[in-house]
Design an enzyme around this catalytic site. Structure first.
Site, short mmCIF file in Angstrom:
data_model
loop_
_atom_site.label_atom_id
_atom_site.label_comp_id
_atom_site.label_asym_id
_atom_site.label_seq_id
_atom_site.Cartn_x
_atom_site.Cartn_y
_atom_site.Cartn_z
N GLU A 56 -27.91 -118.87 -1.45
CA GLU A 56 -28.95 -118.89 -0.78
C GLU A 56 -29.37 -117.72 -0.19
O GLU A 56 -30.63 -117.57 0.28
CB GLU A 56 -29.04 -120.37 0.35
CG GLU A 56 -29.95 -120.52 1.15
CD GLU A 56 -31.20 -120.97 0.36
OE1 GLU A 56 -32.33 -121.01 0.91
OE2 GLU A 56 -31.35 -121.15 -0.91
N SER A 62 -11.67 -89.03 24.84
CA SER A 62 -10.64 -89.59 24.19
C SER A 62 -9.71 -90.44 25.18
O SER A 62 -10.05 -90.12 26.46
CB SER A 62 -9.86 -88.47 23.59
OG SER A 62 -9.20 -87.74 24.44
N LYS A 116 -5.99 -101.38 18.93
CA LYS A 116 -6.95 -99.81 18.70
C LYS A 116 -7.01 -99.90 17.26
O LYS A 116 -5.92 -99.41 16.52
CB LYS A 116 -5.95 -98.74 19.06
CG LYS A 116 -6.63 -97.49 19.12
CD LYS A 116 -5.66 -96.53 19.87
CE LYS A 116 -6.35 -95.01 19.78
NZ LYS A 116 -6.58 -94.67 18.27
N CYS A 168 20.78 -101.25 -22.71
CA CYS A 168 20.73 -100.41 -21.66
C CYS A 168 20.99 -101.14 -20.57
O CYS A 168 20.58 -102.33 -20.08
CB CYS A 168 19.24 -99.90 -21.46
SG CYS A 168 18.73 -99.09 -19.79
#
Length: 785
Positions: free
Chosen positions: A34, A81, A123, A451
């Site tokens: 929709e 920062s 963070k 093997c």
């Protein structure tokens, strides 16, 4: 024009509201189909009335003409920062500085001072961006850059689906700068890399690199096709205050359409901050996105202003970092290991380094294609990544640190375990009647069960809990049995005697008898469990269940041709070829014969599954032959015209043209002109007749499984069989086995020690069956315990 304009405004408002509910509230209000209908209606109206297009329209997220370079923009309020904390003592020292800066009663490093209120949120590991809104409309997006100057990425941020182009509601400041992180979810990152590999494009080492690389594309159409998301974490310049707290700011931004973290919380005092850090750390790997720490901010805006800034970071905020998930180290060597299917794969031997708190000395390299993609050489400095329980992997080579004596990685010519030849098998993609050679290849040891490595892995898989479930046979026990020469195939397990194992390390009289009893108890596996235990490449538990449920017998599974197997749900042509090739192999057939010769009785065998048998039509059959240029519609036209495979194969040109356009008609005639194609079609049709599932056959099927549509729950101990086996039996009868009881539960099987599930079943009036009744119930349906 007025009607078009009104409808455009109506559609924009409606789509904006749906975007907000979907991306911000996680409460979608309409189906995707929709939403798409409304979006395409708006797009068509704007195309017809281009003068009505505005920058805040939802249609403007698709990208525009590519730029030649980004322009520089200056941040009116610097994007600083944050300081970092790595230890708990760093956090306590930060809290001490805050309380002192606010003239609050101070404690020592271990608390005791005033309880400052902090906002807490993960963070995100992405790219910091600034979004500038004027009068509620997005006018600019910019990267953080050096904090003072960033790059104008407006055309790209408009393509990020959960960034509102126009703010919701009212009352927003005339100027509002929203700051946050653009990131890529783990699932989005995996999808992007997979699609990049398909087209031979660049892959990314981690979600952060993918997000940064996507957001800084000069061509915004590329950005529009990347799965980017935005999460708001604060504000920059603003013409008037919004709230007196940081969390209040974020909650108001959410009301205006901004996505904020679902993990946002208020902590009172440093103790609650540390509790939050530990909680997020424990849940870090289960989050949908990558994080590298937790950010704590003094919640009071007035207190933030009083504390101010130092150098280039605020005094009122800190990032408490998690141990790094990526580190640099040296690639000392590359060794090769052999897996269950014989695949010879490279493993990186590294100079030990701590990654996410764990010392890593080895890392996966997946395959030689990955080695080539990385451009890896022995002696390189590499970036190692470790996330959660994922095996550490090499994600990047630091090319500028490559030493002069770096050596290329070379695949061995002989198996490092058994000395057999290692062959290179080109990966093949089958589609539409042709085989396409891909660039990928797999290297395999041809020694098979001769093997030791392949044999051990095959036996370990065969005896595992979800396969034959032979208790008491761990990896070390299997290695002993193989090394002593007692087992050289899965069938040898059923020939073991007491005297063979009693003197082995870790075994004694009691444990030997227990093992032999467990081996004996495994002789009546369900068909799905047995198929899974065989270790067919690309066949996991779910595919094994599909094979068992649809084909109904081991004999039919062994005989099924690839074209017949593709009728099964979720089995494509490549997997179908793997299954067919496995059972065509003489050695595999011999192992199955030996297993049955040792008394294995495969349970849950019967007729074809009703859904599978009913799925065959002539049109569907022709489509599954993958005739070039002929899709499902063309295949059905052939079926309607000729009514039989023979009629299609032998049709003359005029009749064929009456059914199909010239190109498709030519393709059909060319396809069946090849003898191998005619033989393939005739063999597949014959098998459908033999199986009783030909479109003209009277089909003998399991019309309706007795428990179809019912939900059952197992609780307590089922003493005569394992819980997994009980679950298999119920699934073979059509039931869904759930882990919790609800009003929709049909029946609860309650063994000794049943607890809360039994209590809830009684409260809800759900039917309860004890173990004795359950065993009798199974026997009534032809299943022995």
């Amino acid at each position: 024009m007025t009607a078009a304009k009104d409808r455009i405004l109506e559609l924009r408002a409606e789509l904006d509201q749906h975007n907000y509910r979907y991306h911000v509230l996680d409460e979608p209000s309409i189906p995707d189909a929709e939403y798409d209908r409304l979006f395409h209606e708006l797009k068509a109206l704007e195309a017809a009335n281009p003068e009505l297009i505005t920058s805040d329209s939802p249609t403007q997220r698709v990208g525009s003409v590519a730029l030649t370079a980004f322009t520089q923009v200056r941040h009116e309020v610097p994007m600083l920062s944050l300081g970092n904390a790595f230890e708990e003592t760093d956090m306590r020292e930060f809290d001490r500085r805050v309380t002192e800066g606010l003239d609050l009663p101070a404690g020592d490093l271990f608390g005791g001072g005033a309880a400052v209120e902090y906002s807490c949120e993960p963070k995100l590991d992405g790219l910091a961006v600034s979004l500038l809104y004027q009068d509620g409309v997005l006018v600019r997006g910019a990267t953080r850059g050096d904090g003072t100057t960033g790059e104008d990425i407006s055309v790209n941020v408009r393509t990020v689906r959960n960034i509102p182009l126009k703010l919701h509601g009212t009352g927003w400041p005339a100027t509002l700068e929203v700051r946050g992180e653009v990131f890529m979810s783990k699932a989005g990152f995996e999808r992007l890399n997979a699609s990049q590999l398909e087209v031979g494009g660049k892959t990314f080492a981690n979600p952060r690199n993918a997000a940064a690389g996507s957001l800084r594309q000069l061509d915004s159409k590329i950005t529009a096709n990347r799965p980017l998301e935005f999460c708001c974490y604060g504000i920059g310049q603003v013409s008037h205050d919004i709230s007196d707290t940081h969390i209040g700011n974020l909650q108001q931004l959410k009301a205006w359409g901004m996505p904020i973290s679902h993990e946002l919380k208020l902590a009172k005092g440093i103790g609650e901050c540390l509790d939050y850090y530990r909680d997020i750390g424990e849940r870090r790997n289960s989050l949908a996105y990558e994080i590298d720490g937790v950010v704590f901010k003094v919640n009071s805006i007035a207190d933030q202003r009083e504390l101010g800034f130092r150098a280039r970071e605020p005094r009122w905020a800190i990032a408490h970092k998690f141990p790094a998930m990526e580190e640099l180290t040296e690639l000392l060597d590359v060794e090769f290991q052999v897996g269950r299917t014989g695949a010879v794969t490279p493993v990186a031997r590294l100079k030990p380094v701590k990654v996410a708190g764990v010392t890593v000395a080895n890392a996966t390299l997946h395959n030689m294609d990955e080695v080539a993609r990385l451009g890896l050489m022995i002696g390189d400095t590499v970036i190692i990544r470790r996330a959660g329980d994922v095996i550490p992997q090499v994600v990047q080579v630091v090319m500028e640190r490559r030493p002069e004596d770096a050596r290329p990685v070379q695949i061995p010519e002989s198996c490092p375990v058994c000395g057999s030849h290692v062959e290179r098998t080109q990966l093949v993609k089958r589609s539409k009647g042709k085989e396409t050679i891909s660039e990928g290849a797999v290297y395999r040891c041809v020694g098979r069960l001769a093997c030791g490595a392949q044999l051990k892995q095959a036996i370990i898989h065969f005896v595992s809990r979800r396969a034959m479930d032979i208790e008491g046979l761990g990896d070390k026990s299997v290695e002993q049995l193989v090394d002593e020469g007692l087992v050289s195939s899965p069938a040898d397990l059923y020939a073991l005697k007491f005297e063979d194992i009693v003197d082995l390390e870790g075994f004694a009289e009691v444990s030997s008898n227990k093992l032999l009893a467990a081996i004996e108890d495994s002789k009546k596996p369900g068909l799905a469990r047995f198929i899974y235990a065989l270790g067919i490449p690309d066949v996991g538990e779910e595919t094994a269940k599909v094979l068992a449920r649809s084909l109904g017998s081991l004999e039919r599974v062994q005989q099924a041709l690839p074209q017949v197997l593709t009728y099964l749900p979720d089995i494509g042509l490549e997997v179908a070829h793997e299954i067919h090739s496995f059972f065509e192999d003489a050695h595999n057939r011999q192992v199955i014969t030996e297993l049955l010769g040792h008394g294995l009785q495969i349970q849950d065998q019967g007729e074809l599954g009703a859904e599978f048998a009913a799925s065959t039509t002539l049109g569907g059959f022709l489509d599954k032959l993958h005739i070039p240029s002929v899709g499902p519609g063309g295949a059905q036209k052939l079926a309607d015209k000729f009514e039989s495979l023979e009629g299609v194969m032998n049709a003359d040109w005029l009749d064929m043209r009456q059914a199909l356009p010239e190109k498709q008609a030519n393709s059909v005639r060319e396809f069946f002109a090849l003898p191998e194609h005619r033989q393939l079609a005739e063999d597949a049709e014959k098998q459908l007749r033999d199986f009783g599932m030909h479109w003209q056959s009277e089909k003998k099927v399991v019309e309706g499984l007795p428990l179809a549509g019912e939900t059952w729950v197992l609780t307590g101990k089922v003493e005569l069989m394992s819980r997994d086996v009980a679950k298999e039996h119920l699934e073979s009868l059509g039931a869904k086995v759930a882990g919790s009881v609800s009003a929709k539960t049909h029946c609860v099987v309650a063994g000794p020690g049943a607890g809360s599930k039994l209590t809830k079943a009684n409260e809800l009036g759900v039917k309860v069956m004890d173990e004795e009744a359950f065993i009798a119930f199974l026997k009534g349906h032809g299943i022995s315990a």
